[in-house]
Design an enzyme around this catalytic site. Sequence first.
Site, PDB file in Angstrom:
ATOM      1  CE1 TYR A 293      16.027 -32.737 -15.747  1.00 55.42           C
ATOM      2  CE2 TYR A 293      16.154 -30.949 -14.156  1.00 55.42           C
ATOM      3  CZ  TYR A 293      16.785 -31.870 -14.969  1.00 55.42           C
ATOM      4  OH  TYR A 293      18.140 -31.942 -14.990  1.00 55.42           O
TER       5      TYR A 293
ATOM      6  CG  HIS B 147      29.770 -26.932  -9.152  1.00 54.31           C
ATOM      7  ND1 HIS B 147      28.746 -27.823  -9.002  1.00 54.31           N
ATOM      8  CD2 HIS B 147      30.074 -26.943 -10.476  1.00 54.31           C
ATOM      9  CE1 HIS B 147      28.445 -28.351 -10.180  1.00 54.31           C
ATOM     10  NE2 HIS B 147      29.244 -27.826 -11.096  1.00 54.31           N
TER      11      HIS B 147
ATOM     12  CB  ALA C  77      23.784 -41.621 -20.178  1.00 59.75           C
TER      13      ALA C  77
ATOM     14  N   GLY D 243      22.422 -40.431 -23.934  1.00 56.87           N
ATOM     15  CA  GLY D 243      22.959 -39.068 -24.080  1.00 56.87           C
ATOM     16  C   GLY D 243      24.399 -38.975 -23.602  1.00 56.87           C
TER      17      GLY D 243
ATOM     18  CG  LEU E   7      27.375 -31.156  -2.784  1.00 53.74           C
ATOM     19  CD1 LEU E   7      25.925 -31.126  -2.363  1.00 53.74           C
ATOM     20  CD2 LEU E   7      28.237 -30.490  -1.723  1.00 53.74           C
TER      21      LEU E   7
HETATM   22  C1  BG6 Z   1      29.905 -28.427 -14.589  1.00 50.76           C
HETATM   23  C2  BG6 Z   1      29.836 -27.186 -15.397  1.00 50.76           C
HETATM   24  O1  BG6 Z   1      28.871 -28.437 -13.651  1.00 50.76           O
HETATM   25  O2  BG6 Z   1      31.150 -28.480 -13.919  1.00 50.76           O
HETATM   26  C3  BG6 Z   1      30.983 -27.131 -16.367  1.00 50.76           C
HETATM   27  O3  BG6 Z   1      28.614 -27.147 -16.107  1.00 50.76           O
HETATM   28  C4  BG6 Z   1      32.294 -27.316 -15.647  1.00 50.76           C
HETATM   29  O4  BG6 Z   1      30.994 -25.893 -17.062  1.00 50.76           O
HETATM   30  C5  BG6 Z   1      32.255 -28.545 -14.780  1.00 50.76           C
HETATM   31  O5  BG6 Z   1      33.305 -27.437 -16.626  1.00 50.76           O
HETATM   32  C6  BG6 Z   1      33.513 -28.648 -13.959  1.00 50.76           C
HETATM   33  O6  BG6 Z   1      33.521 -29.843 -13.253  1.00 50.76           O
HETATM   34  P1  BG6 Z   1      34.889 -30.511 -12.834  1.00 50.76           P
HETATM   35  O7  BG6 Z   1      34.463 -31.707 -12.091  1.00 50.76           O
HETATM   36  O8  BG6 Z   1      35.620 -30.820 -14.095  1.00 50.76           O
HETATM   37  O9  BG6 Z   1      35.639 -29.528 -11.991  1.00 50.76           O
END
Ligand code: BG6
Length: 792
Positions: free
Chosen positions: A154, A273, A43, A40, A212
């Site tokens: 899952y 996040h 991956a 996918g 993280l």
């Molecule tokens: C992902 C979100 O978890 O984090 C995305 O699903 C987002 O929508 C991405 O674009 C952002 O990650 P990074 O590492 O590019 O800041």
Amino acid sequence: MFVSVVLLVLMLCAHGGRGEDDVKKQSRGHVSVVIVGGTGDLARKYLWQGFFQLYLNHVSMGNTFSFYAGGQSPPDKATPIFFDIVKAVSCTKDVPEQRCAVLKEQFLRLAQYRQLKTPEDYQDLSKHIERQAQEEGLTEAGRLFYLSVPAFAYADVANKIHTGCRPAAGGAWLRVVLEKPFGHDLRSAQVLAAQLGNSLQEEEMYRIDHYLGKQVVSKILPFRVENRKFLDPIWNKQHIERIEIVMKETLDVKGRIPFYDQYGVIRDVIQNHLTEVLTLLMMKLPANLSDSEEILQNKLHVFSSLLPLGKNQAVMGQYQAYQAEVQQELNKTKDHVSLTPTFAAVLAHTEAAQYEGVPVLLLAGKMLDQRVGYARVLFKNDVFCVQDQHNLHCKPKQIIFYFGHGNLQYPAVLVTKNLFKPSVMEGKWKEVTEQADILVVGLPASHYYILTPKVQQEAYAELISHIFTGHKNTFISTENLLASWGFWTPLLQSLAGSFPRIYPGGADNGDLLDVCLKGKEIGFTSEAVIISPDHIGGASAASFQTMQGKFRNGTMVSAWAEELVECLAADIQEAAEAAVLQGGVFHLALSGGATPIALFQRLALHHFSFPWRNTHIWMVDERCVPLSDSESNFFNLQRHLLQHVHVPYLNIHPMLVQVGQRLCVEDDHAVQMYQEEITNHVNASSFHFVLLGVGHDGHTASLFPGGDATDSQEGLVVLSESPVKPHRRMSLTLGAINRAQKVAVLVLGKSKHELITQLSRSKDRPDKWPVTGVRPSEGSLVWYIDYDALLG
Ligand code: BG6
């Protein structure tokens, strides 16, 4: 054939947390890595590279591996695809080319594709692992399953692993890695957690939040510990002005709509996040940074002290093109409206004594002007410099955890020089002096001490190495997850059904999404726009459960008042866009009176999507009162529409009913002047769009029954007499109206039902029913009649 390369074992884990020594011991031996969904997108983009990195880190250090990509397709179909993906992995710069080729070759020989569909497939894999380990004389250390599949699968996959593919060898571990989304709200997260709990132990689950794994995020706690002597006195409500956690992105969500439209920005990145970052900033420091359990308890404490979020503590936006993307990717019709926010700003507070009253702003969005992510702790600075405003003492005092991108381009921790000089952490970080005058969160880089990692590492590679070492701090435990959903779910529920503010995207957003904190609440700084479905959809008549038919000599559109007005506004916009496309200009003539006010308000919502800069606004009629009088049609037009949109002043054409102190005096030639103005600006004096109303007596514009004005087909403008005050009026003539390309007659309210019934039966008698004289010679006529007026 099963091939394994035996490498000397030396575990990376340097963290001595509870239970981790055991983990270290258990990890020696043979490790099977299985990526379910191994061909996918995730991956392909990150995981195989991350596992290759893991493999590289262990070259000549120990452990044996085998790697499996699991998928639904049969091996003959998927194997070539899989090898194309794995071949693309790359070494870090420090590995010489030839050595890299050898390592890649070894890695490829350790990897294979397997169909993993049925419970038997999992059992077969298990037997295969055991048999081969036996043949090679290896001791099994553990099995790592990475579930790169949609969340709905899952529970099923976890069950198949549990029943068919657990390591049998005593002491061998099982680790199952899961990617978000972990539910949609508290309830669904609980259900999913319970389902997973039937198959997996808590210590076997590794829920990934890739933030993280970001180097700066994982340095928040070590930074706080190492700089304790500076931070302890100031890391509190007396000194912190506010905390901002920001994630701005420039991309849209094209290609991800089936997922994104169900989640939106709060669920996609804020609940996880940004919230994780918040907990790292606000949690009590653990005595031992490697103690996962203590860190978890301290995090949970942050959640329990966060104050509940009310509706007024969040604002939401949606980029303008989102609707069309949704309609396309979800195969929806034009009337489908999505309220999913692609931007949100949330203001949180905690009741923890240390931070009580400190505002915490969490902000994230797609299609913004810049890609940048950071957490900023802004301190109070009560110094006022009288003379040298550039003196650093007068500047904001702040610590920035800069995740990456933006002006600085690399991850860094920045501390303004008016705070303290931070210690360089762990030997893996270095101090840099950024001389260039780039701005980092409002200040030139030279105003900061800047620390950056010596070697930059991709978050996934970092987290994969943590999974391998059983370092659980950087993963989301069930309790942590449920606490986070517990905090966010009530807000998400209260926001459901709210309209996000539409923003154009990129730099054009201007100040549209700027927010201000008002005590405990948050709002947009500009109040002009309220979003409604028509705005979101940019929709046409078909969108609002409208009914189409015939009325008298024209087309009729009917709906409930609100929808009807939305529909008319959308039609005006469509006409405007077509006219501007064709000739660069749109001439719109608007009636006065009470009925059009709803339309003006609706059009004001089209404040940036409508081509206002190319639009000329004309008056259909005016009352002979000063333009500043509340009876004046222009006054109401200004109040309900013009002050909210950007029409150039010179494109606004009020009727000059007042000359000096005199109102509508023929000698003043105001009629001729307006007529000339029309002739000069409007091609063939043919307006693109004329909006009319109709009075109970059948009058339209200011053309009343029995008045001379209805006879005037020649001139464009006349003075007329109304039976009601103010009697004196100025009006376009039927001649001017009938030259228009489109004419709309808007009729709203039960009180007009009688009139509509009469009009439906009467012949054209402009002297008796002036509105029946509206018969555009070449243009079209549409009656917009709401259900109340139509059906009574
Ligand atoms: C992902 C979100 O978890 O984090 C995305 O699903 C987002 O929508 C991405 O674009 C952002 O990650 P990074 O590492 O590019 O800041």
